[in-house]
Each structure stands twice: as C-alpha cells, then as structure tokens.
Design an enzyme around this catalytic site. Structure first.
Site, PDB file in Angstrom:
ATOM      1  N   ASN A  45     -10.425  -1.945  -6.206  1.00  9.59           N
ATOM      2  CA  ASN A  45      -9.447  -0.984  -6.904  1.00  9.59           C
ATOM      3  C   ASN A  45     -10.063  -0.498  -8.379  1.00  9.59           C
ATOM      4  O   ASN A  45      -9.840   0.536  -9.009  1.00  9.59           O
ATOM      5  CB  ASN A  45      -8.138  -1.586  -7.102  1.00  9.59           C
ATOM      6  CG  ASN A  45      -7.162  -1.491  -6.136  1.00  9.59           C
ATOM      7  OD1 ASN A  45      -6.400  -2.256  -5.816  1.00  9.59           O
ATOM      8  ND2 ASN A  45      -7.377  -0.605  -5.021  1.00  9.59           N
ATOM      9  N   ASP A  79       0.905  -1.060   0.109  1.00 14.64           N
ATOM     10  CA  ASP A  79       0.176   0.127  -0.009  1.00 14.64           C
ATOM     11  C   ASP A  79       0.987   1.128   0.214  1.00 14.64           C
ATOM     12  O   ASP A  79       1.925   1.186   0.577  1.00 14.64           O
ATOM     13  CB  ASP A  79      -0.926  -0.209   1.412  1.00 14.64           C
ATOM     14  CG  ASP A  79      -2.148   0.600   1.101  1.00 14.64           C
ATOM     15  OD1 ASP A  79      -2.301   1.240  -0.066  1.00 14.64           O
ATOM     16  OD2 ASP A  79      -2.977   1.207   2.180  1.00 14.64           O
TER      17      ASP A  79
END
Length: 248
Positions: A66, A18
């Site tokens: 996403n 991340d």
C-alpha cells in the site's frame, strides 16, 4: 439472521478489509471517504466479534504494497489510523480488549508509532479479545525476517539447525504465541490472499464475498460465520476418523 452456534465460532478470525476505494469510486466520492466509511465497519466488526466471544481478531489494515499508493491517500490513511486508535482506546479499556500490531513498523511515521505504542501499553493488561492490526505488513517480508532472526540465533549458537521445527519457526514470526486463524474473510470480490499471513493460513477456512468493506454489515458477518459453521474441518483426516475420534 441465522442463529450461530456459540461453540463453533472461530477462535481466531482474520479479515482482509478490501474495497474502500472501489466503494468510493462507484459513488463518485474521494477514496479517503471510502476509508472513513471502512473505519465504521471496523467498529461494528470489533464490537460484534467481542460480543460473540471471539478471542482473536486480526485485521489487514495496511499492506507493505500500500505504500505505493498516491502519497495523499497514504497520508490520509495514516491520520485516519491515528484518529481511530485514539478514539477507540477508551472503548478497548471498557471492553477489556488488548491491542497488538504486526508488520514492519519501522516504515510507519513516528507519530503513528507513538500512538500505537501508547495504545498497546494502555491495553497491555487487558485479558479479553486480542485485536491485531497488520500495518505495513507483508507475509513474505515476515517470513524472510523470521528466517534472518533464526539465522542470527544459529550463528550465536543459541539454536542448532536440528532444533528448527514447524513449532520453533512459528515463534519467530510476528504472530508468535497466537493461534493460527481458523477463518479468513476477504471482502470486495478478490479471490486471493495477497501476501497476508502466508504461513499462518495453511489450514484456514477461506471465505470471499463480493461486498465492498464499507457495505459489509452485521448480517454479512453472521452469514460468513454461519458458512464457517457449516464446514467440516478435517486437517487432512477423513470424515470417519473425525467422527470416530469424537466418540472416545
């Protein structure tokens, strides 16, 4: 760097990579540059895990959430993924690494799926580390799809409800046949598992670092693994039971 004990490494290391976009934004760069830099970190981590003899490495590369990102970023990520797989397959062959993909692949573009299929087929005979990419992956989606597969087998009469145990259920997941992760690393300061391997992380040691993924170095990886080695994994037993058990 702290000396790691080769006998106490995780068998299965999972990573939520991340902070690529954040890394780029802090530097006034386009988010895609963060993803490109992140791909370099992936290379380093794969290389290190391979050198350390870790048997399973699972990377959360693209979540089912996403897809809601700006289309231009999604396209850039997909082409980066394709390029990465193409470039790395030769190295995977040299290092005896096998590719595996989990997630809802029907959502991925055809050309990406083709590239993945080629890489999976080419590395299928490799017997070293298993590198699993979680793509278009979501833990709840995986669990509901596993439940649907179970239901179909029960309807078809190949399975009775009484045969559904923790172990049987595990075989219906995308990760069927893989051991659960011993250790999960998440970069960039978020303290949650974000729908990643919900079933599989039941007893996993969790490690969170503020470092954004493009800045995650070999040192950082070794620091995380040293932290893992300092923990006592009890699985619900007491310390006494564990020490007694090891004397038999």
């Amino acid at each position: 760097m702290k000396k790691l004990d080769p006998d106490k490494l995780p068998v299965h290391l999972a990573i939520i990579m991340d902070g690529n976009g954040r890394w780029a934004q802090q530097r006034m760069l386009k988010r895609v540059i963060g993803h490109q830099r992140g791909a370099e970190t992936v290379n380093m981590v794969v290389e290190q895990a391979w050198q350390l003899g870790i048997k399973y490495l699972t990377l959360f590369a693209f979540s089912s959430e996403n897809w809601s990102r700006p289309a231009i970023e999604v396209r850039a990520l997909m082409s980066l993924l394709k390029k990465y797989i193409r470039q790395e397959t030769a190295r995977m062959m040299r290092k005896n690494i096998r590719y595996n993909v989990i997630g809802n692949r029907s959502d991925l573009p055809d050309d990406v799926n083709q590239t993945l299929d080629d890489a999976i087929a080419q590395t299928a005979g490799n017997t070293g580390m298993l590198l699993t990419l979680a793509l278009s992956y979501g833990g709840r989606q995986e669990l509901s799809m596993a439940a649907a597969r179970l239901a179909r087998d029960v309807m078809a009469g190949t399975l009775t409800p009484e045969q559904i145990t923790v172990d049987t259920f595990g075989t219906y997941l995308d990760t069927g046949g893989l051991p659960d992760p011993d250790f999960l690393i998440r970069t960039s300061g978020e303290m949650r598992i974000s729908n990643f391997l919900l079933w599989q992380l039941a007893y996993t040691e969790l490690y969170f670092t503020e470092t954004n993924w493009p800045d995650f170095t070999i040192n950082e990886l070794h620091k995380a693994l040293a932290d893992f080695q300092s923990r006592e994994r009890r699985f619900g037993k007491t310390s006494d039971q564990l020490t007694r058990g090891s004397h038999h």
